[in-house]
Design an enzyme around this catalytic site. Structure first.
Site, PDB file in Angstrom:
ATOM      1  N   ASP A   9       1.397  -3.674   8.361  1.00  0.00           N
ATOM      2  CA  ASP A   9       0.998  -2.253   8.300  1.00  0.00           C
ATOM      3  C   ASP A   9       0.605  -1.694   9.670  1.00  0.00           C
ATOM      4  O   ASP A   9      -0.499  -1.152   9.842  1.00  0.00           O
ATOM      5  CB  ASP A   9      -0.166  -2.054   7.313  1.00  0.00           C
ATOM      6  CG  ASP A   9       0.281  -2.138   5.862  1.00  0.00           C
ATOM      7  OD1 ASP A   9       1.498  -2.170   5.607  1.00  0.00           O
ATOM      8  OD2 ASP A   9      -0.594  -2.167   4.980  1.00  0.00           O
ATOM      9  N   HIS A  16      -6.271   5.700  -3.369  1.00  0.00           N
ATOM     10  CA  HIS A  16      -6.438   4.918  -4.601  1.00  0.00           C
ATOM     11  C   HIS A  16      -7.785   5.345  -5.193  1.00  0.00           C
ATOM     12  O   HIS A  16      -8.707   5.700  -4.454  1.00  0.00           O
ATOM     13  CB  HIS A  16      -6.576   3.419  -4.346  1.00  0.00           C
ATOM     14  CG  HIS A  16      -5.422   2.755  -3.666  1.00  0.00           C
ATOM     15  ND1 HIS A  16      -5.246   2.782  -2.317  1.00  0.00           N
ATOM     16  CD2 HIS A  16      -4.417   1.998  -4.161  1.00  0.00           C
ATOM     17  CE1 HIS A  16      -4.164   2.074  -2.007  1.00  0.00           C
ATOM     18  NE2 HIS A  16      -3.638   1.586  -3.098  1.00  0.00           N
ATOM     19  N   ASP A  48     -10.694   3.725  -3.466  1.00  0.00           N
ATOM     20  CA  ASP A  48     -10.948   4.073  -2.057  1.00  0.00           C
ATOM     21  C   ASP A  48     -12.037   5.127  -1.956  1.00  0.00           C
ATOM     22  O   ASP A  48     -12.716   5.239  -0.934  1.00  0.00           O
ATOM     23  CB  ASP A  48      -9.718   4.718  -1.386  1.00  0.00           C
ATOM     24  CG  ASP A  48      -8.482   3.866  -1.425  1.00  0.00           C
ATOM     25  OD1 ASP A  48      -8.617   2.647  -1.531  1.00  0.00           O
ATOM     26  OD2 ASP A  48      -7.381   4.444  -1.326  1.00  0.00           O
TER      27      ASP A  48
HETATM   28  C1  XLS Z   1       0.458  -2.492  -0.161  1.00  0.00           C
HETATM   29  C2  XLS Z   1       0.898  -1.143  -0.464  1.00  0.00           C
HETATM   30  C3  XLS Z   1      -0.170  -0.207  -0.988  1.00  0.00           C
HETATM   31  C4  XLS Z   1       0.449   0.997  -1.654  1.00  0.00           C
HETATM   32  C5  XLS Z   1      -0.493   1.780  -2.497  1.00  0.00           C
HETATM   33  O1  XLS Z   1       1.185  -3.289   0.416  1.00  0.00           O
HETATM   34  O2  XLS Z   1       1.518  -0.629   0.685  1.00  0.00           O
HETATM   35  O3  XLS Z   1      -1.054   0.159   0.005  1.00  0.00           O
HETATM   36  O4  XLS Z   1       1.027   1.874  -0.719  1.00  0.00           O
HETATM   37  O5  XLS Z   1      -1.081   0.998  -3.469  1.00  0.00           O
HETATM   38 CA    CA Z   2       2.238  -2.383   3.319  1.00  0.00          CA
END
Ligand code: XLS
Ligand code: CA
Ligand code: CA
Length: 438
Positions: free
Chosen positions: A308, A100, A103
């Protein structure tokens, strides 16, 4: 200067190895179904999790030190993250990164200043890319963290905020093109709503499409040849997110004439939050010609949010790779949108997370190719629909050469049809186990 000086270059040592800092299954040059593993699996590092996330959660501070020897919030820190990221990718043999805008630099109060910082850091990243041949998989703009985006970016109620979303999208596209990125992602972070009492859904969706159309026009103008992606997610942060799942996103893209320029970036954890399997959203994307790229992570079935995690579920990775192989591969890649658990806070943990994930997908690839070579599942599915190919009435249905009247007369003549053939789910599941553990 070496940053991860306790970590060697990670080598493939095979399944018998007990070395935590070695691959057990990912063997980059091993050939599977005529292609090297690394060609089947273009892995990418997610800049935000790997280089920025410290384990902060709603209940406590970070546990991991991601300063890489520099003061946080400075351009020195931004550069240290570049150094750390490239060293990390090189040590693991990862050839792509995703980012991003925010980032890669600390965001300033003034967008002009943020853009100056982005120019500076992107020059530095380009130098590193040249030296290492590491490439950019995709870029995106973070249009969900800054308070101005509380009501969305494309879907905001404020025309000024919409302009800021457009400005960030423009700059993130500039950077993606500068890095030669293969894709550009729209994850609708706050594109959704909390209550219909204050929301004009039609207006908001049309405005999201407007922003995406402008992105396509600008992107093509500056030479972006890759795919735009929508990354579906059903909820979080908003209660209702507009890009709920693959089907919803495909419908949206077709409705607004964006389907020629866009594909989907399917994240495992988002598919399961939508109440689907990961494989389901991959299949829906693939049959619509929209499977572009993958965010390779996993969620937790006991939790209702986006955890995640690094993928370790080999069943799921196998079924993912089965879909990818059947679709003829990805134009994008496999971005590890994953973070260490909060209590795994060391540098070793950073590497071990990626080793786990890369090995899981390598196993998935190996096992999916075995499932395909085994052939029993394909054969079963072909037979299951045989009545359409092998009977006169079936052929007529497929050729669109019949009608309700004719089929009704046919049904009356039959009186009662035989039951359809058995679905044999248990038999098929045992084939999967047999291939996985046989
Ligand atoms: C959030 C998303 C994000 C996207 C990119 O849940 O996974 O990280 O992949 O903005
Ligand atoms: Ca995610
Ligand atoms: Ca993601």
């Amino acid at each position: 200067m070496e940053i991860f000086n306790t970590i060697p270059t990670i080598q493939y040592e095979g399944a018998k190895s007990k070395n935590p800092l070695a691959f057990k299954y990912y063997n980059a040059d091993r050939v599977i179904l005529g292609k090297k593993m690394k060609e089947h699996l273009p892995f990418a590092m997610a800049w935000w999790h790997n280089l920025c996330a410290t384990g902060v959660d709603m209940f406590g501070r970070g546990t991991a030190d991601k300063s890489f020897g520099a003061k946080e919030g400075t351009m020195e820190h931004a550069k240290a993250k570049v150094d750390a990221g490239f060293e990390f990718m090189q040590k693991l043999g990862i050839e792509y990164f995703c980012f991003h805008d925010v980032d890669i630099v600390p965001e300033a109060d003034d967008i002009k200043e943020t853009n100056n910082r982005l120019d500076e850091i992107s020059d530095y990243i380009v130098e590193k890319m040249k030296k290492t041949s590491i490439q950019c998989l995709w870029g995106t703009a973070n249009m969900f963290s800054n308070p101005r985006f509380m009501n969305g970016a494309g879907s905001t109620n404020s025309a000024d905020v919409f302009a800021f979303a457009a400005a960030q999208t423009k700059k993130a596209l500039d950077l993606t093109v500068k890095f030669g990125g293969k894709g550009y992602v729209f994850w609708g972070g706050r594109e959704g709503y909390e209550t219909l009492l204050n929301t004009d859904v039609k207006f908001e969706q049309e405005n999201i499409a407007r922003l995406m159309k402008m992105a396509v026009v600008y992107g093509r103008k500056i030479g972006f040849k890759g795919d735009f992606y929508i990354e579906p997610k059903p909820k979080e942060p908003m209660k209702h997110q507009y890009d709920f799942d693959a089907s919803t996103a495909i419908g949206f893209l077709r409705q607004y004439g964006l389907d020629k320029d866009f594909k989907l970036n399917i994240e495992a954890n988002h598919a399961t939050l939508a109440g689907h399997t990961f494989q389901h959203d991959l299949r829906i994307s693939a049959i619509n010609g929209m499977l572009g790229s993958i965010d390779a992570n996993q969620g937790d079935y006991l939790l209702g949010w986006d955890t995640d995690e690094f993928p370790f579920d080999v069943y799921t990775a196998t079924m993912c790779m089965y879909e990818v192989l059947k679709a003829g591969g990805l134009t994008g890649g496999f971005n590890f949108d994953a973070k260490n658990r909060r209590s795994s806070y060391t540098v070793e943990d950073m590497f071990e997370g990626y080793i786990l994930a890369m090995d899981t997908f390598a196993l998935g690839l190996i096992k999916a190719s075995e499932l395909i070579n085994d052939g029993r599942i394909d054969e079963f599915i072909a037979k299951r629909y045989a009545s359409y190919r092998e009977t006169e009435i079936g052929k007529k249905i497929l050729a669109n050469e019949t009608s309700l009247e004719e089929l009704s007369a046919y049904a009356e003549k039959l009186g009662a049809p035989a039951l359809p053939s058995s679905g044999k789910q248990e038999y098929l599941e045992s084939i999967v186990n047999n291939v996985l553990f046989g």
